[in-house]
Design an enzyme around this catalytic site. Structure first.
Site, PDB file in Angstrom:
ATOM      1  N   ASP A 292      48.722 -31.865 -66.590  1.00  0.00           N
ATOM      2  CA  ASP A 292      47.456 -30.855 -67.069  1.00  0.00           C
ATOM      3  C   ASP A 292      46.058 -31.879 -67.096  1.00  0.00           C
ATOM      4  O   ASP A 292      46.132 -32.890 -66.260  1.00  0.00           O
ATOM      5  CB  ASP A 292      47.799 -30.375 -68.347  1.00  0.00           C
TER       6      ASP A 292
ATOM      7  N   HIS B 205      42.641 -28.063 -72.049  1.00  0.00           N
ATOM      8  CA  HIS B 205      43.911 -26.959 -71.605  1.00  0.00           C
ATOM      9  C   HIS B 205      45.104 -27.706 -71.789  1.00  0.00           C
ATOM     10  O   HIS B 205      46.233 -27.124 -72.410  1.00  0.00           O
ATOM     11  CB  HIS B 205      43.607 -26.837 -70.212  1.00  0.00           C
TER      12      HIS B 205
ATOM     13  N   SER C 147      49.358 -19.718 -67.714  1.00  0.00           N
ATOM     14  CA  SER C 147      49.315 -21.260 -68.504  1.00  0.00           C
ATOM     15  C   SER C 147      49.849 -21.214 -69.635  1.00  0.00           C
ATOM     16  O   SER C 147      50.333 -22.474 -70.101  1.00  0.00           O
ATOM     17  CB  SER C 147      47.794 -21.687 -68.279  1.00  0.00           C
TER      18      SER C 147
END
Length: 598
Positions: free
Chosen positions: A163, A230, A419
């Protein structure tokens, strides 16, 4: 022929998975053979055994006889239960009484013996934000996680989060093991040195148009975007510290997180992501030191609109062959996942997102290649104050950072997206592997799908096997093991509703006489298995019937091992599993099958 119908599980077939978030965004005829559960294999403490004697034996009705029998085995009788079984004292608390258990098992008078397990109440974790985590515990559309924690918490498993990297957070600090920065472009990486051993998230903020234009000439991004942090949000869902009187609870809270940075300014390169997959799973990457914390699970909440490239598929194949389960988000375009990669690659677990109400989230991709759905949240933004989330309580709360560009203070915020759904499944995979380390990626995938519950709400287009159920899935380990065999095909094949037969192939080099006890392991996900006719077709075209249709068999799925008398002369070549749905109203797919000829 008519048959009774019930509500079908939302969806159909499966295969791979992919993508990032909505807010914020990030680019890039024989008898069936089944094993019986062994109730003596446990990892919880006990100090007594429950012994059931066969009807007609003296011990079944006489306490004196039962006491004498226990004494012969070096133990003492505690009491008799309401069912007629007796409770035998071991003399101390233990997690292992193999010799005593075996002594009772070997006694022809004994029908069964099992530990008298000590249970504990399922108290809520004391994490201060736990009440916001509807996705873990709510009955309507939560993933039923708390009930799984009594038998596994993910200890001993490393989950690689491929990520944006990791920004320091106290609710994750004790969970993080050494990762790597795979962003090879130093300008996009913002650390001025390209690849290195520091996977710190430097921020993925971008200005309007800084990443070029789309096919229509529009600027990318269309507006300025702050840093998403994220990867840290994803990591918290998987393994945030739990029962530490702060923040959130992680699904596999005793697992470790390995941050691998591949997403930076303007996204991430396929070549970097593929190398990260290889390295995380224990493969060799030129110029990068060997991974000392090989991950048994990989989470990729990233992707893009494309077919599955050879680069991705090769990396994924390598990871799976090394024993690593690969979980990928389906994508947030409300489109068919078949057009998004790496979600459309073979072998991965592709995850769609569901809302708090139990519907497919409005943004989630769908299709026959979806494997499973998990909570992804569904928040709304105000029209009077653009950017303001009006229903934050319906999002997925996790670890984050307040910095708009570079890191600031740690915090907790809700996001929505596939996600967020994918790490729910990565966390569940970690729970499974921790409970039974020998599980293969195919078995992990099968367990999750086979033990899903019916989709609570609505889903158009296909949401896989249903909504993941952590407790049911964890409890199924060692109870209904997936089929196993020498030759295997794990590529999903959709079965059309009352359509033509479909086949899945396995190539064999065996020549001469195949064994008279050829084994065929079948794993088919289908919402009314009585619809199905299943055959094994030999290389010479000979068909062996494994299963006939049955209008009264309304149970879900076919998970079975069949024995076939295939002793006739066979040549090396292609064996096929042939499946046909002969009634209307239900859908499914071949998840996996295997073949053992000798």
């Amino acid at each position: 022929m008519n048959k009774m119908r019930r509500t079908s599980v939302c969806a159909a077939a499966v295969s791979a998975a992919v993508l990032s978030v909505v807010a914020p965004s990030a680019t890039a005829a024989p008898a069936q053979i089944q094993s019986q559960p062994d109730s003596t294999q446990v990892n919880r403490p006990f100090e007594r055994l429950i012994v059931g004697y066969k009807p007609g034996t003296a011990e079944a009705s006489s306490d004196t006889a039962a006491s004498d029998d226990a004494r012969k085995k070096g133990k003492s009788l505690h009491r008799r239960t309401a069912s007629g079984a007796v409770v035998v004292d071991l003399g101390s608390k233990t997690t292992n009484a193999d010799s005593t258990i075996q002594a009772f098992k070997n006694d022809p008078k004994v029908a069964y013996v099992e530990p008298d397990l000590l249970m504990q109440p399922f108290a809520d974790p004391n994490d201060t934000e736990y009440s916001r985590q509807w996705d873990l515990f709510e009955a309507t559309a939560g993933m039923n996680v708390p009930g799984a924690w009594s038998s596994t918490t993910g200890a001993g498993v490393t989950v690689a989060v491929i990520d944006t990297g990791y920004v320091a957070h106290s609710d994750l600090a004790s969970k993080v093991v050494a990762g790597y920065d795979f962003v090879s472009d130093s300008a996009r990486a913002r650390d001025n040195n390209g690849r290195d051993s520091n996977p710190a998230d430097e921020g993925d903020w971008v200005a309007r148009g800084e990443c070029g234009t789309d096919a229509n000439g529009n600027p990318v991004p269309a507006a300025d975007q702050g840093s998403s942090w994220h990867g840290t949000h994803v990591a918290g869902t998987i393994a945030a510290a739990t029962n530490n009187s702060k923040g959130i609870a992680g699904i596999a809270y005793d697992a470790k997180i390995q941050p691998l940075r591949v997403l930076a300014k303007c996204g991430g390169a396929t070549s970097d992501i593929a190398d990260a997959i290889t390295w995380a799973s224990g493969g060799t990457v030129s110029g990068v030191p060997a991974n000392q914390n090989v991950a048994k699970v990989i989470n990729m909440s990233l992707g893009g609109q494309s077919s599955c490239s050879t680069t991705y598929q090769n990396a994924i194949n390598g990871a799976i062959n090394r024993g690593t389960t690969v979980v990928v988000a389906a994508g947030n375009s409300n489109m068919n996942v078949a057009n998004f990669t790496p979600a459309n690659c073979n072998g991965v677990i592709t995850v769609a997102a569901s809302s708090r109400e139990g519907n497919k989230a409005f943004y989630s991709n769908f299709g026959t290649r979806i494997d499973i759905a998990a909570p992804g949240g569904e928040t709304r933004r105000g029209t009077d104050t653009p950017g303001t989330i009006t229903t934050p309580e319906n999002g997925i709360w996790s670890t984050l950072n307040a910095g708009t560009t570079t890191p600031g203070a740690e915090n907790y915020k809700p996001y929505q997206g596939t996600s967020m759904a994918a790490p729910h499944i990565a966390g569940l995979a970690a729970l499974l592997v921790a409970k039974k380390p020998s599980l293969t990626p195919a078995e992990v995938k099968d367990l999750i799908k086979t033990n899903a519950r019916t989709f609570p709400g609505t889903c158009s287009g296909g949401c896989g096997a249903g909504l993941a159920d952590a407790t049911k899935t964890v409890n199924a380990v060692d109870t209904t093991p997936p089929p196993s065999g020498g030759l295997e095909n794990t590529t999903d094949v959709a079965i059309p509703d009352r359509g033509t037969a479909v086949t899945s192939s396995i190539n064999s080099t065996v020549t001469g006489n195949a064994s008279a006890t050829t084994k065929v392991g079948v794993d088919i996900v289908h919402t009314y298995r009585g619809d199905l006719v299943i055959d094994l077709v030999a290389p010479d075209g000979t068909a062996y019937r494994l299963k006939n249709s049955s209008s009264s068999d309304s149970a879900d799925n076919v998970v079975a091992t069949y024995t076939v008398n295939a002793s006739s002369e066979v040549a090396a070549g292609t064996w096929k599993l042939r499946v046909q749905d002969v009634y209307s109203g239900d859908t499914g797919y071949i998840n996996a099958w295997n073949l053992t000829l000798r």
